[in-house]
Design a protein around this motif. Structure first.
Motif, PDB file in Angstrom:
ATOM      1  N   GLU A  22      -3.516  -5.524  -4.397  1.00 57.22           N
ATOM      2  CA  GLU A  22      -4.018  -6.734  -3.760  1.00 57.22           C
ATOM      3  C   GLU A  22      -3.446  -8.008  -4.358  1.00 57.22           C
ATOM      4  O   GLU A  22      -3.650  -9.079  -3.817  1.00 57.22           O
ATOM      5  CB  GLU A  22      -5.545  -6.742  -3.831  1.00 57.22           C
ATOM      6  N   ARG A  45      -5.179  -7.325  -9.462  1.00 59.24           N
ATOM      7  CA  ARG A  45      -6.174  -6.426  -8.874  1.00 59.24           C
ATOM      8  C   ARG A  45      -5.488  -5.370  -8.009  1.00 59.24           C
ATOM      9  O   ARG A  45      -4.581  -5.662  -7.254  1.00 59.24           O
ATOM     10  CB  ARG A  45      -7.153  -7.205  -8.014  1.00 59.24           C
ATOM     11  N   PHE A  46      -5.952  -4.124  -8.155  1.00 59.61           N
ATOM     12  CA  PHE A  46      -5.559  -3.069  -7.228  1.00 59.61           C
ATOM     13  C   PHE A  46      -6.687  -2.058  -7.111  1.00 59.61           C
ATOM     14  O   PHE A  46      -7.604  -2.034  -7.934  1.00 59.61           O
ATOM     15  CB  PHE A  46      -4.217  -2.424  -7.602  1.00 59.61           C
ATOM     16  N   THR A  47      -6.639  -1.260  -6.043  1.00 59.29           N
ATOM     17  CA  THR A  47      -7.664  -0.251  -5.815  1.00 59.29           C
ATOM     18  C   THR A  47      -7.004   1.087  -5.519  1.00 59.29           C
ATOM     19  O   THR A  47      -5.874   1.150  -5.036  1.00 59.29           O
ATOM     20  CB  THR A  47      -8.581  -0.627  -4.627  1.00 59.29           C
ATOM     21  N   ARG A  49      -3.783   0.482  -3.112  1.00 57.75           N
ATOM     22  CA  ARG A  49      -3.631  -0.841  -2.488  1.00 57.75           C
ATOM     23  C   ARG A  49      -3.505  -1.882  -3.608  1.00 57.75           C
ATOM     24  O   ARG A  49      -4.417  -2.042  -4.421  1.00 57.75           O
ATOM     25  CB  ARG A  49      -4.841  -1.165  -1.611  1.00 57.75           C
ATOM     26  N   ASP A  86      -9.298  -4.541 -12.282  1.00 57.40           N
ATOM     27  CA  ASP A  86      -9.120  -5.982 -12.446  1.00 57.40           C
ATOM     28  C   ASP A  86      -8.518  -6.235 -13.815  1.00 57.40           C
ATOM     29  O   ASP A  86      -9.055  -5.753 -14.828  1.00 57.40           O
ATOM     30  CB  ASP A  86     -10.462  -6.715 -12.316  1.00 57.40           C
ATOM     31  N   GLU A 126       0.827  -1.205   0.000  1.00 56.50           N
ATOM     32  CA  GLU A 126       0.000   0.000   0.000  1.00 56.50           C
ATOM     33  C   GLU A 126       0.861   1.255   0.000  1.00 56.50           C
ATOM     34  O   GLU A 126       1.991   1.235   0.476  1.00 56.50           O
ATOM     35  CB  GLU A 126      -0.914   0.021   1.230  1.00 56.50           C
ATOM     36  N   THR A 149     -11.691   0.309  -8.512  1.00 54.64           N
ATOM     37  CA  THR A 149     -11.160  -1.051  -8.516  1.00 54.64           C
ATOM     38  C   THR A 149     -10.701  -1.380  -9.927  1.00 54.64           C
ATOM     39  O   THR A 149     -11.424  -1.121 -10.897  1.00 54.64           O
ATOM     40  CB  THR A 149     -12.236  -2.063  -8.066  1.00 54.64           C
TER      41      THR A 149
END
Length: 153
Positions: free
Chosen positions: A118, A122-124, A116, A143, A99, A141
């Motif tokens: 993940e 995937r990340f946000t 973040r 993907d 993060e 988000t």
């Protein structure tokens, strides 16, 4: 150029490709679309997103934005692409685990971004904007799109 054998370098190397994006803007609407990270140099990626903004009123608008992601000094610098801000830093990502959080002051409005990562697919990004002219948040988000054709955007 920075070593890719750092958390920032590994994340940077994982970004190229196409990503489905879903962005919630509470009280305003949402955006759905596609983002692409395209390598321009070993240390530079062009981020481009295109999507549809759907407002709470039901109105829709085509939207797009671009940034440069630059790997340097064991950090990822997210920079504006469009004039007059070209080259100006939006956020600097220095990872704490998977993060990173940074702030950008635009006039009197403060943009706090929390990124973040993940996993590889995937990340946000949480963006909180506060100031005399703006007060909103966004949650995006990303993907990874499997087997997306080259040059989708």
């Amino acid at each position: 150029m920075t070593s890719t054998d750092t958390p920032e370098g590994r994340i940077f190397l994982s970004l190229p490709g196409k990503w489905a994006l879903a962005r919630a803007i509470p009280g305003t609407g949402s955006v759905t679309g596609v983002a692409e990270f395209r390598r321009l140099r070993p240390d530079l990626l062009l981020y481009r997103e295109e999507g549809t903004l759907e407002l709470g009123t039901g109105q829709t608008h085509d939207v797009s934005r671009e940034y440069h992601y630059l790997l340097e000094d064991n950090q990822i610098r997210v920079c504006f692409v469009e004039p007059p801000e070209f080259g100006r830093t939006m956020h600097v990502l220095r990872l704490d685990g998977a993060e990173a959080t940074d702030e950008h002051l635009c006039d009197q409005d403060l943009y706090t971004g929390h990124y973040r990562f993940e996993g590889p697919d995937r990340f946000t990004v949480e963006m909180r904007v506060r100031g005399p002219k703006k007060d909103y948040s966004m949650h995006t988000t990303y993907d990874r799109l499997p087997d997306a054709p080259a040059d989708l955007l």
